[in-house]
Write a protein that holds these residues in place. Structure first.
Motif, PDB file in Angstrom:
ATOM      1  N   GLY A   1      -5.759 -12.988  42.228  1.00  0.00           N
ATOM      2  CA  GLY A   1      -4.373 -12.536  42.085  1.00  0.00           C
ATOM      3  C   GLY A   1      -4.138 -11.130  42.608  1.00  0.00           C
ATOM      4  O   GLY A   1      -3.123 -10.838  43.243  1.00  0.00           O
ATOM      5  N   VAL A   2      -5.097 -10.228  42.373  1.00  0.00           N
ATOM      6  CA  VAL A   2      -4.990  -8.850  42.868  1.00  0.00           C
ATOM      7  C   VAL A   2      -4.844  -8.829  44.388  1.00  0.00           C
ATOM      8  O   VAL A   2      -4.031  -8.089  44.951  1.00  0.00           O
ATOM      9  CB  VAL A   2      -6.223  -8.010  42.431  1.00  0.00           C
ATOM     10  CG1 VAL A   2      -6.354  -6.727  43.250  1.00  0.00           C
ATOM     11  CG2 VAL A   2      -6.123  -7.667  40.950  1.00  0.00           C
ATOM     12  N   PHE A   3      -5.628  -9.662  45.079  1.00  0.00           N
ATOM     13  CA  PHE A   3      -5.620  -9.634  46.545  1.00  0.00           C
ATOM     14  C   PHE A   3      -4.398 -10.328  47.151  1.00  0.00           C
ATOM     15  O   PHE A   3      -4.073 -10.083  48.312  1.00  0.00           O
ATOM     16  CB  PHE A   3      -6.903 -10.277  47.095  1.00  0.00           C
ATOM     17  CG  PHE A   3      -8.153  -9.522  46.731  1.00  0.00           C
ATOM     18  CD1 PHE A   3      -8.233  -8.146  46.903  1.00  0.00           C
ATOM     19  CD2 PHE A   3      -9.260 -10.181  46.190  1.00  0.00           C
ATOM     20  CE1 PHE A   3      -9.378  -7.433  46.550  1.00  0.00           C
ATOM     21  CE2 PHE A   3     -10.413  -9.479  45.847  1.00  0.00           C
ATOM     22  CZ  PHE A   3     -10.465  -8.110  46.027  1.00  0.00           C
ATOM     23  N   LEU A   4      -3.728 -11.187  46.364  1.00  0.00           N
ATOM     24  CA  LEU A   4      -2.607 -11.958  46.925  1.00  0.00           C
ATOM     25  C   LEU A   4      -1.234 -11.495  46.438  1.00  0.00           C
ATOM     26  O   LEU A   4      -0.225 -11.790  47.083  1.00  0.00           O
ATOM     27  CB  LEU A   4      -2.783 -13.448  46.612  1.00  0.00           C
ATOM     28  CG  LEU A   4      -4.042 -14.129  47.182  1.00  0.00           C
ATOM     29  CD1 LEU A   4      -4.060 -15.606  46.824  1.00  0.00           C
ATOM     30  CD2 LEU A   4      -4.137 -13.955  48.693  1.00  0.00           C
ATOM     31  N   ALA A   5      -1.160 -10.769  45.309  1.00  0.00           N
ATOM     32  CA  ALA A   5       0.138 -10.393  44.734  1.00  0.00           C
ATOM     33  C   ALA A   5       0.924  -9.487  45.687  1.00  0.00           C
ATOM     34  O   ALA A   5       0.383  -8.549  46.255  1.00  0.00           O
ATOM     35  CB  ALA A   5      -0.076  -9.688  43.394  1.00  0.00           C
ATOM     36  N   GLN A   6       2.222  -9.797  45.844  1.00  0.00           N
ATOM     37  CA  GLN A   6       3.082  -8.989  46.715  1.00  0.00           C
ATOM     38  C   GLN A   6       4.273  -8.411  45.953  1.00  0.00           C
ATOM     39  O   GLN A   6       5.267  -8.015  46.560  1.00  0.00           O
ATOM     40  CB  GLN A   6       3.567  -9.840  47.906  1.00  0.00           C
ATOM     41  CG  GLN A   6       2.455 -10.287  48.844  1.00  0.00           C
ATOM     42  CD  GLN A   6       1.677  -9.121  49.442  1.00  0.00           C
ATOM     43  OE1 GLN A   6       2.249  -8.081  49.733  1.00  0.00           O
ATOM     44  NE2 GLN A   6       0.368  -9.290  49.608  1.00  0.00           N
ATOM     45  N   ASP A   7       4.162  -8.361  44.642  1.00  0.00           N
ATOM     46  CA  ASP A   7       5.124  -7.657  43.797  1.00  0.00           C
ATOM     47  C   ASP A   7       4.304  -6.691  42.948  1.00  0.00           C
ATOM     48  O   ASP A   7       3.290  -7.087  42.367  1.00  0.00           O
ATOM     49  CB  ASP A   7       5.873  -8.660  42.910  1.00  0.00           C
ATOM     50  CG  ASP A   7       6.907  -7.980  42.010  1.00  0.00           C
ATOM     51  OD1 ASP A   7       8.099  -8.014  42.352  1.00  0.00           O
ATOM     52  OD2 ASP A   7       6.503  -7.413  40.970  1.00  0.00           O
ATOM     53  N   LEU A   8       4.705  -5.425  42.907  1.00  0.00           N
ATOM     54  CA  LEU A   8       3.889  -4.411  42.234  1.00  0.00           C
ATOM     55  C   LEU A   8       3.688  -4.720  40.756  1.00  0.00           C
ATOM     56  O   LEU A   8       2.621  -4.455  40.201  1.00  0.00           O
ATOM     57  CB  LEU A   8       4.528  -3.021  42.395  1.00  0.00           C
ATOM     58  CG  LEU A   8       4.222  -2.287  43.705  1.00  0.00           C
ATOM     59  CD1 LEU A   8       4.910  -0.941  43.718  1.00  0.00           C
ATOM     60  CD2 LEU A   8       2.713  -2.098  43.899  1.00  0.00           C
ATOM     61  N   PHE A   9       4.715  -5.267  40.115  1.00  0.00           N
ATOM     62  CA  PHE A   9       4.613  -5.614  38.697  1.00  0.00           C
ATOM     63  C   PHE A   9       3.563  -6.713  38.511  1.00  0.00           C
ATOM     64  O   PHE A   9       2.700  -6.633  37.632  1.00  0.00           O
ATOM     65  CB  PHE A   9       5.985  -6.085  38.200  1.00  0.00           C
ATOM     66  CG  PHE A   9       6.054  -6.313  36.724  1.00  0.00           C
ATOM     67  CD1 PHE A   9       6.282  -5.248  35.854  1.00  0.00           C
ATOM     68  CD2 PHE A   9       5.900  -7.583  36.185  1.00  0.00           C
ATOM     69  CE1 PHE A   9       6.340  -5.455  34.475  1.00  0.00           C
ATOM     70  CE2 PHE A   9       5.957  -7.795  34.815  1.00  0.00           C
ATOM     71  CZ  PHE A   9       6.173  -6.730  33.959  1.00  0.00           C
ATOM     72  N   LEU A  10       3.623  -7.743  39.386  1.00  0.00           N
ATOM     73  CA  LEU A  10       2.658  -8.845  39.339  1.00  0.00           C
ATOM     74  C   LEU A  10       1.249  -8.343  39.649  1.00  0.00           C
ATOM     75  O   LEU A  10       0.270  -8.715  38.989  1.00  0.00           O
ATOM     76  CB  LEU A  10       3.080  -9.920  40.355  1.00  0.00           C
ATOM     77  CG  LEU A  10       2.248 -11.199  40.417  1.00  0.00           C
ATOM     78  CD1 LEU A  10       2.342 -11.979  39.108  1.00  0.00           C
ATOM     79  CD2 LEU A  10       2.708 -12.069  41.590  1.00  0.00           C
ATOM     80  N   PHE A  11       1.139  -7.468  40.658  1.00  0.00           N
ATOM     81  CA  PHE A  11      -0.151  -6.878  41.012  1.00  0.00           C
ATOM     82  C   PHE A  11      -0.759  -6.154  39.806  1.00  0.00           C
ATOM     83  O   PHE A  11      -1.948  -6.304  39.513  1.00  0.00           O
ATOM     84  CB  PHE A  11       0.029  -5.888  42.175  1.00  0.00           C
ATOM     85  CG  PHE A  11      -1.161  -4.996  42.420  1.00  0.00           C
ATOM     86  CD1 PHE A  11      -2.265  -5.462  43.114  1.00  0.00           C
ATOM     87  CD2 PHE A  11      -1.195  -3.683  41.940  1.00  0.00           C
ATOM     88  CE1 PHE A  11      -3.381  -4.653  43.342  1.00  0.00           C
ATOM     89  CE2 PHE A  11      -2.291  -2.868  42.152  1.00  0.00           C
ATOM     90  CZ  PHE A  11      -3.386  -3.354  42.852  1.00  0.00           C
ATOM     91  N   TYR A  12       0.081  -5.390  39.102  1.00  0.00           N
ATOM     92  CA  TYR A  12      -0.428  -4.615  37.963  1.00  0.00           C
ATOM     93  C   TYR A  12      -0.912  -5.533  36.844  1.00  0.00           C
ATOM     94  O   TYR A  12      -1.926  -5.239  36.194  1.00  0.00           O
ATOM     95  CB  TYR A  12       0.668  -3.672  37.439  1.00  0.00           C
ATOM     96  CG  TYR A  12       0.150  -2.693  36.414  1.00  0.00           C
ATOM     97  CD1 TYR A  12      -0.585  -1.586  36.809  1.00  0.00           C
ATOM     98  CD2 TYR A  12       0.359  -2.896  35.045  1.00  0.00           C
ATOM     99  CE1 TYR A  12      -1.096  -0.691  35.884  1.00  0.00           C
ATOM    100  CE2 TYR A  12      -0.145  -2.006  34.108  1.00  0.00           C
ATOM    101  CZ  TYR A  12      -0.865  -0.909  34.532  1.00  0.00           C
ATOM    102  OH  TYR A  12      -1.375  -0.031  33.603  1.00  0.00           O
TER     103      TYR A  12
END
Length: 508
Positions: free
Chosen positions: A130-141
């Protein structure tokens, strides 16, 4: 398109299928739990290969984008946004490969609470992908913080004698940096009106330079601890030494890359003016880390600690290449992230194999193992030479490309003494040869001095299967790295053009 069956959703969340099946198993069904986790992770690797087949290496932009509304509150629109490009495709494949290899390494090493171990391991894979694919900062966090929880339990329950100390230290260090990153994410979301990464790539570089610098530092705090960069590295040796073998492999192979990936995706992408300004300082810290990590590795008496400190040195090369801010440096860094995951992951597997047999990792307890375990000796030699950057093996290609980038770093004509930094960094290559060959000599060469070593068995089929994929990649990248450079090339060219545009604009 059904977003539940989207390749990026599947590759991220498929391990949860294995978690659900494991929940219905009894604790005594240890073999079944192992097989469920292994098959689940192998299917996830298959889905990652399907993503690779659909990936267009000529396209520099994000591909297979998903962007659907998720949380809408008080005028804020947080989206479920996933995407893959040249910066993340290799790291996705590395994660999907190392997970089943790590699970295979636990077959006899983990005997207590096997079901729980496998559940945490599959949950960790969800967070890492998920870290490598997330493209929304909230989702990344969310993914970024989520990885802490399973890793905390993997160290804290199945680790060594000081496991709770190491687990709490790992957790607190990483949380401390993440709080600063959260504040920067909130500032960006409020002031730029979005958490969507592709939109922020357009708007964030226009933030005035002095604010960019503060935002850069806030993000860098979280990423530098995770890499870990000197002097924020002191959690790493404890976490590695106390973690079970599979935990060490995934910690070195993937979790550390989350930090360098963060620098690459967010610091360079969002804050190019700050990156240009602070690059010399990051380069200095990276070079110190390269030399310090190598020197401290040589002093270690514990095999696992030696490999752990070598990560500080090798990841120093990755950061040095990133902040060369040019094509060769950044491409070399991405390749070296993969190389480090392969070579150091394999070294931790090798340490785990001998620890299972001897229940000690002290260098003085070995000697002459080549006579007793010839297959083990040959495979260890290949991995050791790979880790020290022998030409023809993977480590050389990454380090050479990074040093090439470092030589021409900065503005046209070179800047901030980059040639001197590169010369000092190159000493790290020599020092790596010193501590790795010293380790190999102590363990494998000379007479067999300990009676307990004479009855050791050589590698079994499971251990060979575990190491063979990594050995294939060591030779493939070393002899023919072009396909790997092709995957990342166009995206890195776009990022370098983005940094050059900021240099020309010269924000106030």
């Amino acid at each position: 398109m059904n977003y539940l069956l989207h390749p990026l959703t599947l590759v991220t969340f498929f391990p949860l299928v294995g978690v659900l099946i494991l929940l219905f198993l009894k604790e005594e069904q240890r073999t079944a739990a192992r097989w469920v986790a292994l098959v689940t992770s192998l299917i996830t690797f298959g889905i990652a290969l399907a993503v690779l087949v659909q990936f267009d290496p000529q396209n520099p932009d994000l591909q297979m984008l998903i962007n659907i509304p998720w949380i809408q509150v008080a005028g804020w629109n947080i989206t479920y946004a996933m995407g893959v490009d040249g910066l993340s495709i290799l790291l996705l494949l590395l994660t999907a490969l190392l997970t089943p290899i790590s699970i295979l390494s636990t077959w006899t090493a983990v005997q207590d609470r096997v079901k729980d171990f496998m559940i945490f391991f599959l949950l960790l894979e969800v967070g890492m992908v998920g870290v490598f694919l997330a493209q929304d900062l909230f989702l990344f966090y969310i993914f970024w913080e989520f990885t802490l929880v399973p890793m905390y339990f993997l160290i804290g329950i199945w680790g060594g004698g000081r496991r709770m100390y190491a687990a709490v230290k790992f957790f607190l260090y990483t949380m401390a940096g993440s709080v600063l990153m959260l504040l920067a994410i909130l500032w960006l979301g409020i002031n730029q009106g979005t958490f969507y990464v592709p939109d922020l790539m357009v708007t964030a570089p226009n933030i005035v330079a002095n604010i960019q610098i503060w935002l850069f530092i806030a993000f860098a705090a979280a990423f530098a601890i995770k890499v870990p960069m000197w002097p924020l590295h002191s959690w790493l040796p404890d976490a590695h030494v106390e973690a079970p073998t599979a935990g060490s492999v995934i910690l070195a192979g993937v979790l550390l890359k989350m930090g360098s990936y963060g620098f690459l995706r967010f610091n360079l992408g969002f804050f190019p003016a700050a990156s240009l300004k602070l690059a010399p300082w990051l380069a200095i810290l990276a070079v110190i880390g390269i030399i310090y990590g190598a020197m401290v590795s040589y002093a270690q008496k514990d095999l696992k600690k030696l490999v752990a400190f070598s990560s500080v040195s090798h990841m120093g090369f990755v950061i040095f290449g990133l902040f060369a801010l040019n094509l060769q440096g950044i491409q070399g860094s991405i390749l070296q992230m993969v190389n480090h995951g392969i070579s150091t992951g394999a070294l931790f597997l090798i340490v785990g194999i001998i620890y299972e047999r001897r229940h000690t990792r002290e260098l003085d307890q070995f000697g002459g193992l080549w006579k007793i375990m010839p297959i083990y000796g040959v495979l260890t030699l290949i991995v050791t030479l790979s880790s020290m950057g022998l030409p023809g093996l993977n480590g050389f290609v990454g380090e050479f490309t990074i040093l090439l980038g470092g030589w021409g770093a900065g503005q046209p004509g070179g800047s901030y003494g980059s040639v001197w930094y590169t010369a000092i960094a190159a000493i790290g290559v020599i020092l790596a040869a010193v501590y790795l060959l010293y380790m190999f000599q102590k363990v494998f060469l000379g007479p067999v001095t300990h009676e307990e070593n004479k009855s050791l068995k050589d590698l079994n089929w499971r251990e060979i299967v575990m190491l063979v994929p990594l050995l294939i990649l060591i030779f493939w990248i070393g002899l023919y790295p072009q396909p790997f450079f092709n995957l990342m090339g166009p995206t890195v060219e776009k990022l370098v053009a983005h940094l050059q545009a900021a240099a020309v604009a010269g924000l106030p």
